[in-house]
Structures are given as C-alpha cells and as structure tokens.
Design an enzyme around this catalytic site. Structure first.
Site, PDB file in Angstrom:
ATOM      1  N   HIS A 130       1.235  16.758 -26.709  1.00  0.00           N
ATOM      2  CA  HIS A 130       1.139  15.344 -26.355  1.00  0.00           C
ATOM      3  C   HIS A 130      -0.100  14.638 -26.907  1.00  0.00           C
ATOM      4  CE1 HIS A 130       4.450  16.391 -23.799  1.00  0.00           C
ATOM      5  NE2 HIS A 130       4.560  15.170 -23.313  1.00  0.00           N
ATOM      6  N   HIS A 184       9.350   9.183 -28.036  1.00  0.00           N
ATOM      7  CA  HIS A 184       8.485  10.124 -27.328  1.00  0.00           C
ATOM      8  C   HIS A 184       8.834  11.568 -27.704  1.00  0.00           C
ATOM      9  CE1 HIS A 184       5.885  11.448 -24.056  1.00  0.00           C
ATOM     10  NE2 HIS A 184       6.849  12.240 -23.624  1.00  0.00           N
ATOM     11  N   HIS A 237       1.266  11.516 -28.409  1.00  0.00           N
ATOM     12  CA  HIS A 237       0.979  10.157 -27.923  1.00  0.00           C
ATOM     13  C   HIS A 237       0.342   9.303 -29.020  1.00  0.00           C
ATOM     14  CE1 HIS A 237       1.024  10.985 -23.296  1.00  0.00           C
ATOM     15  NE2 HIS A 237       2.210  10.694 -23.778  1.00  0.00           N
ATOM     16  N   GLU A 255      -4.022  17.537 -11.986  1.00  0.00           N
ATOM     17  CA  GLU A 255      -4.298  17.849 -13.383  1.00  0.00           C
ATOM     18  C   GLU A 255      -5.775  18.109 -13.667  1.00  0.00           C
ATOM     19  OE1 GLU A 255      -1.716  15.876 -16.338  1.00  0.00           O
ATOM     20  OE2 GLU A 255      -3.529  15.694 -17.524  1.00  0.00           O
ATOM     21  N   ARG A 292      -2.253  22.323 -14.921  1.00  0.00           N
ATOM     22  CA  ARG A 292      -1.227  21.296 -15.174  1.00  0.00           C
ATOM     23  C   ARG A 292      -1.344  20.720 -16.592  1.00  0.00           C
ATOM     24  NH1 ARG A 292       0.923  16.251 -11.430  1.00  0.00           N
ATOM     25  NH2 ARG A 292       2.307  15.424 -13.023  1.00  0.00           N
ATOM     26  N   LYS A 314       8.210  22.941 -13.894  1.00  0.00           N
ATOM     27  CA  LYS A 314       7.277  21.819 -13.722  1.00  0.00           C
ATOM     28  C   LYS A 314       6.758  21.768 -12.288  1.00  0.00           C
ATOM     29  CE  LYS A 314       6.000  17.151 -14.744  1.00  0.00           C
ATOM     30  NZ  LYS A 314       6.238  15.886 -15.392  1.00  0.00           N
ATOM     31  N   ASN A 326       0.807  19.090 -21.157  1.00  0.00           N
ATOM     32  CA  ASN A 326       0.485  18.118 -22.217  1.00  0.00           C
ATOM     33  C   ASN A 326       0.539  18.742 -23.602  1.00  0.00           C
ATOM     34  OD1 ASN A 326      -0.036  16.052 -20.379  1.00  0.00           O
ATOM     35  ND2 ASN A 326      -2.116  16.796 -20.043  1.00  0.00           N
ATOM     36  N   ARG A 359       0.816  -1.234   0.000  1.00  0.00           N
ATOM     37  CA  ARG A 359       0.000   0.000   0.000  1.00  0.00           C
ATOM     38  C   ARG A 359       0.842   1.272   0.000  1.00  0.00           C
ATOM     39  NH1 ARG A 359      -3.840  -2.565   3.600  1.00  0.00           N
ATOM     40  NH2 ARG A 359      -5.593  -3.252   2.326  1.00  0.00           N
ATOM     41  N   LYS A 375       3.427  11.590 -11.608  1.00  0.00           N
ATOM     42  CA  LYS A 375       2.629  10.701 -12.470  1.00  0.00           C
ATOM     43  C   LYS A 375       3.422   9.425 -12.694  1.00  0.00           C
ATOM     44  CE  LYS A 375      -0.021  13.708 -15.490  1.00  0.00           C
ATOM     45  NZ  LYS A 375      -0.183  14.043 -16.924  1.00  0.00           N
ATOM     46  N   GLU A 419      11.063  18.117 -24.626  1.00  0.00           N
ATOM     47  CA  GLU A 419      10.311  18.580 -23.447  1.00  0.00           C
ATOM     48  C   GLU A 419      10.834  19.939 -22.981  1.00  0.00           C
ATOM     49  OE1 GLU A 419       7.603  17.133 -22.524  1.00  0.00           O
ATOM     50  OE2 GLU A 419       7.799  15.099 -23.315  1.00  0.00           O
TER      51      GLU A 419
END
Ligand code: NAD
Length: 343
Positions: free
Chosen positions: A226, A242, A230, A215, A219, A205, A223, A112, A134, A176
C-alpha cells in the site's frame, strides 16, 4: 475483553427477512446510505425488506472515490438532521469500500456516534474495507487522511451481491485476497473466489485487527503493497484503481524485501507471476518522481522518509522490532519503481 465485530454471512438478502432479526436489537429507525449504482441494483428490494420492521430513510450519493470527501460527509449529515435521525437510530452503509469508509465516518461523528452496520457489495469491501473499523475520507493531500477507528457493530455479507460486479471491480478485490495470501496464508493464493475464500479473508483480517486494533504493530502488515500502491493511485489522479495499485505495490515492496536481503529471489519471482497471472500490469501509472513525491506524504512516512512492510518469505512479514514498518532510502525506492516499470 473487546467485543468481537460481528460478521454474518447470509445469501439471498433481497428475498429473505431472517437477517432483519439482529437489527431489531440495535435500532428501530435506519438510514440506508448507498451510492446510485448500488441503489439502482439492490436499493428498492433492500429498502422494502427493511421497511418490514423499521422506519427507513434512504440517502444515495454519486458513486466513486470522488464522493469520499469532507464535503460529501457534511451533505449526508445535513440530510440525516433533516430526516430527524436521532441517537436511537442507526446507519447502514450498503456499497463498496467508498461507501463503507465514508458512511462509517459519518456514523462515528454524527451525534457523537450512532450504531453503524455495513452491507458490503464489492469483493474488495467484503474481504477488506468492511472489516477493522478504519473509516474516513480523502483530502487533496492524499487518501484516508481524515478519519477514525469505528468498527461496524454488524456486517452482513451476501456473496450474491457480487454477481453484478464488473470484472475490473472483481480484480480490485482479488488484489487484497492475494495480499492475505502473501502476508499470512499462502494457501489462499490458489483458491477460487467463493464464500469460503471470503470467510477466510475476513477471519485473517479480524484476527490481525483484534491483536492490534489501532495499528501500532502487527496490523501494519495489512498495508503490504500500500505504500507504493497509495502513491500510485494519488499520482495518477485516482485514475488507477486501488486493486491495480496495490498489486503493483506488492511486487515493488517484494522487490525491496529482496534487495534488503529478506526475501529470496525465487519468491520475488513467484509473487510477480501470481500478480501477473491474476491480470495486473506492472507498468507505472505516472512518472517515478511523481510517485515518490506522494510517497513522502504517506501516513507511514516519518520525517518524509517512507516506511514499508517487508516480507521475509511468502506468508511471513518482517517484524522490524515489532513495528512491522521499515524505513527505506529514496534511492532504493526509486530503483524499485524503475525495476517495476522495466518488467
Ligand atoms: N477501511 C478499510 O480498511 C479499507 C480497506 C481497503 C479499501 N478501502 C477503501 O475502499 C475504497 C475502494 O472500495 P471499492 O473498490 O469497493 O470501491 P467503490 O466503493 O467505489 O465501488 C466500486 C464501484 O462498484 C460499484 N458497485 C458496488 N457494488 C456493486 C455491485 N454489487 N455490482 C455492481 N457495481 C457495484 C460502485 O457503485 C462503484 O462504482 C477505497 O476508497 C479504499 O480506500 C478501505
């Protein structure tokens, strides 16, 4: 107040022991999880350093995006049980974004949740993947579709690790960095890659992520590029990197911003040239229709309509009622893809 994720910049980690001090407060046994390429380069030296103070288990997996799976996560978990890593232990991810995402997700759910530290070794991981919490894995349906928000308690960044990075991987990180320049700080667009630039990217960031950790709004500007990016990665069967995908995606999404009346034509031209000058191609890695299909499955898509981060100008994203995510018709998206391919 939320506790700030801690990032320490430290050069020469393979030779120095100073960086071990903060780790003593976190745990006294560590699982060092890395990939085989990174292990071959830095593994023995880093293991030896850690063993000066801690009991250490090493897990080294096959490098590459193919390892970012639920199956690989389960295999690592079984190895951790075999080692007997308990709740008083901690996990270190040492490697690129694949390792940071996968290992962070393991740390988020193992017993956990156990403390998670990261030692990013690619430029992309140092400026982006290791920050913001993330973590996750890919599925057949797309990238990062299973995951969690689980920030590293401590991130140690040593730019010396980058000296062995192939040019193609440096280029991935560069994409990036250019993204931060385009959405937030145009000054970054002119800077050389060095520790100071990496620090600036981490600051940007962290600032954005702290404002909106889950997000729900601002935030999302991270992206930028992206949604198209993606989909290009997935449509190419992840053959397309990427960074190359995000670079292409940024130009495509700048085109959408211009067509919708936000971004001036000259600024679209500047973005296109910056991306080209950095060494990226604008040719699509798969047919436009195939890329469109993957875009409809994007996490930001609602009722299968893809949503995009748009730019008002270089350095400022469009807020779109605070959601920073604008729905766009398939017709215009396809036009953007075909325009990219014709450049
Ligand atoms: N969590 C986030 O916020 C976030 C953000 C951006 C990207 N990502 C994820 O990051 C991943 C891409 O990361 P990446 O580009 O670092 O890929 P990667 O982890 O696959 O690393 C690229 C290659 O470089 C090798 N490598 C790593 N460090 C090296 C070094 N110092 N010298 C030589 N080789 C080295 C690796 O073994 C690998 O083969 C994607 O899965 C992407 O989804 C996550």
């Amino acid at each position: 107040m939320r506790e700030r994720s801690k990032i320490i910049f430290h050069r020469g980690m393979q030779r120095s022991s100073e960086w071990l001090e903060p780790l003593k407060k976190i745990a006294d046994q560590y699982a060092l999880i890395t990939d085989q390429t990174v292990y071959a380069l830095f593994g023995p030296a880093m293991k030896k350093k850690l063993e000066e103070c801690f009991k250490v288990f090493v897990i080294s997996i096959a490098p590459g995006e193919e390892s970012k799976t639920r199956e690989q996560k389960a295999t690592i978990e079984d190895q951790l049980f075999k080692f007997g890593l308990g709740r008083d232990g901690a996990i270190i991810a040492m490697g690129g974004g694949v390792i940071c995402d996968l290992v962070g997700f393991v740390a988020a759910t193992y017993c956990r949740g156990v403390p998670f530290l990261s030692i990013p070794t690619t430029l992309l991981a140092q400026v982006d993947a290791c920050i913001g919490g993330k973590v996750g894995v890919n599925t057949e349906q797309g990238k990062n579709l299973i995951g969690a928000f689980y920030p590293a308690q401590l991130t140690l960044i040593d730019v010396d690790f980058l000296s062995t990075l192939p040019r193609s991987e440096l280029l991935n990180g560069r994409a990036e960095i250019l993204k931060y320049g385009v959405i937030d700080s145009p000054a970054l667009l002119q800077m050389e890659v060095n520790e100071s630039l990496i620090k600036s990217c981490c600051e940007i960031k962290l600032r954005i992520v702290e404002e909106d950790p889950h997000e729900r709004g601002v935030r999302r500007i991270l992206n930028f590029g992206h949604t198209i990016g993606h989909a290009c990665e997935a449509a190419s069967g992840y053959f397309f990197s990427h960074g190359a995908a995000v670079a292409l995606g940024m130009v495509g999404e700048a085109y959408l911003s211009h067509q919708l009346g936000f971004l001036k034509k000259e600024e679209l031209g500047i973005i296109k040239e910056i991306i080209r000058d950095a060494g990226f191609s604008l040719a699509l890695p798969a047919p436009a229709d195939q890329i469109m299909k993957f875009m409809q499955r994007d996490k930001k898509a609602q009722k299968q309509q893809p949503h995009f981060v748009l730019l008002e100008r270089i350095g400022k994203a469009h807020a779109f009622e605070g959601s920073y995510c604008t729905p766009i018709s398939s017709h215009l998206i396809k036009e953007a893809l075909l325009w990219l391919d014709s450049q």
